[in-house]
Design an enzyme around this catalytic site. Sequence first.
Site, PDB file in Angstrom:
ATOM      1  N   ASP A  12      -8.003  -5.578  -5.495  1.00  9.42           N
ATOM      2  CA  ASP A  12      -7.612  -3.974  -5.526  1.00  9.42           C
ATOM      3  C   ASP A  12      -8.368  -2.433  -5.861  1.00  9.42           C
ATOM      4  OD1 ASP A  12      -7.611  -2.839  -3.108  1.00  9.42           O
ATOM      5  OD2 ASP A  12      -5.216  -2.283  -3.938  1.00  9.42           O
ATOM      6  N   HIS A  52      -6.632  -6.018  -1.512  1.00  7.50           N
ATOM      7  CA  HIS A  52      -5.565  -5.091  -1.396  1.00  7.50           C
ATOM      8  C   HIS A  52      -4.556  -5.963   0.299  1.00  7.50           C
ATOM      9  CE1 HIS A  52      -3.772  -1.528  -0.811  1.00  7.50           C
ATOM     10  NE2 HIS A  52      -3.814  -1.308  -0.061  1.00  7.50           N
ATOM     11  N   SER A 100       0.419  -1.276   0.352  1.00  6.09           N
ATOM     12  CA  SER A 100      -0.091   0.019  -0.266  1.00  6.09           C
ATOM     13  C   SER A 100       1.450   1.190   0.330  1.00  6.09           C
ATOM     14  CB  SER A 100      -0.574  -0.229   1.057  1.00  6.09           C
ATOM     15  OG  SER A 100      -1.701   0.782   0.997  1.00  6.09           O
TER      16      SER A 100
END
Length: 408
Positions: free
Chosen positions: A329, A385, A111
């Site tokens: 994601d 994610h 991320s």
Amino acid sequence: RGSGAGAPVLINPRFLLVWAAPLVGFPKMLSAMPCLLCSVQINEINGRVCVCIANMLYLESPAGVGFSYSDDHNYATNDTEVALVNFLALKEFLRLFPEFSSNQLFLTGESYGGIYIPTLAERVMEDSTLNLQGVAVGNGMSSYEMNDNSLVFFAYYHGLLGDRLWTQLQNACCSDSCNFYNNPNPNCTDSLADVQDIIYSSGLNMYNLYAPCPGGVAQRLSVERQTLVIRDLGNSFIQHPSSRLWKQVCRRSVRLDPPCTNSTPSSLFLNDPYVRKALHVRAAALDWVICSSEVNLKYGRLFLDVRKQYLKLLSALKYRVLVYNGDVDMACNFMGDEWFVESLQQQVEVQRRPWLYDDVDGRQVGGFVKEFDNISFLTVKGSGHMVPSDKPVAAFTMFSRFIKGQPF
Ligand SMILES: *[C@@H]1O[C@H](CO)[C@@H](O)[C@H](O)[C@H]1NC(C)=O
Ligand SMILES: *[C@@H]1O[C@H](CO)[C@@H](O)[C@H](O)[C@H]1NC(C)=O
Ligand SMILES: *[C@@H]1O[C@H](CO)[C@@H](O)[C@H](O)[C@H]1NC(C)=O
């Protein structure tokens, strides 16, 4: 300045993997790493004993996220300072535990770790006492522009936008190519506001399009028990007028929850006094919360992309780099990172192909991989994610091959 304790899992003392943080202000306990997962998964599936392949050092960074804290209570920081303090924390860890200092060292994160990891690696590679071997980034923020531009295509081709809105976007945002990132045309910004409503505010789980939203559909902004709750970490469409407005509105005491994320179990577990004691968490440490609104809102984003950092790593010709993405994601979608890796223009070694792994139902397609000189781009099919949480067996296979330098 305190930094949170990690939970290293020791099996084969040849590797040391550093896993640094996620979205800004969002500590990384959520998506456990393979060593924590494999004890459950591999036992269940194969009846085998847990085979772990690396020691893990988790960094709760920057100070103010998770259990980490600052003595002066100043939680304003930025990308450059975070890279420096992560580097210093790593050095300090190896000073205190020199038995790990000759291990092969890999830096990984996901991320917003897409920024943290290459900027940390840039420092680590200049220190010859650190045995850096490689870097892996999962669903990383590599370029805000590519992330926004690809997301609109992703949303349309995953059935989220429909033809009317898509036609409006084409007419207002695209000529030779599309600019969904910082387009000055007000018709384009209007249409993009509709796109954002669908992706962030309609109740979809932006971290995994095909997963339900834990806790049910919630608003991007709400008031709960007299606390303003924001469910937006502010990583997407940062150039859009509504995002700038948003940031001004939010400069007060708020709770920041990542959307569609149930943080109750991890908060209960980590704030349990016995757990805190077992982790050697100091009394001065803050209560563990999933996101620090203070860190997030005061954070200085200095890098709009990390192209320079990747090129520097690659030019050394001695590090293994992996960019991997769960392909459902929408926070850091696979296409944006695929474009980013392509844009580095490295020589192709093995063309894009499916990669396989063994699961209960036999050999399965884990996703796709394209291998360049010293860098690979890999997708994890059906994962959101948090790849190790969503696809633990595939993720474990991927990490093993990466660490051991085996072909995917
Ligand atoms: C980043 O933070 C450091 C430490 O607070 C500060 O010295 C530096 O000026 C900041 N950099 C930018 C570009 O704001
Ligand atoms: C925006 O859309 C309106 C209505 O379709 C049109 O009249 C106007 O010319 C468009 N503006 C721009 C800058 O394209
Ligand atoms: C990186 O690429 C160079 C040139 O192809 C090669 O000699 C080297 O072994 C590679 N390093 C790694 C870690 O894969």
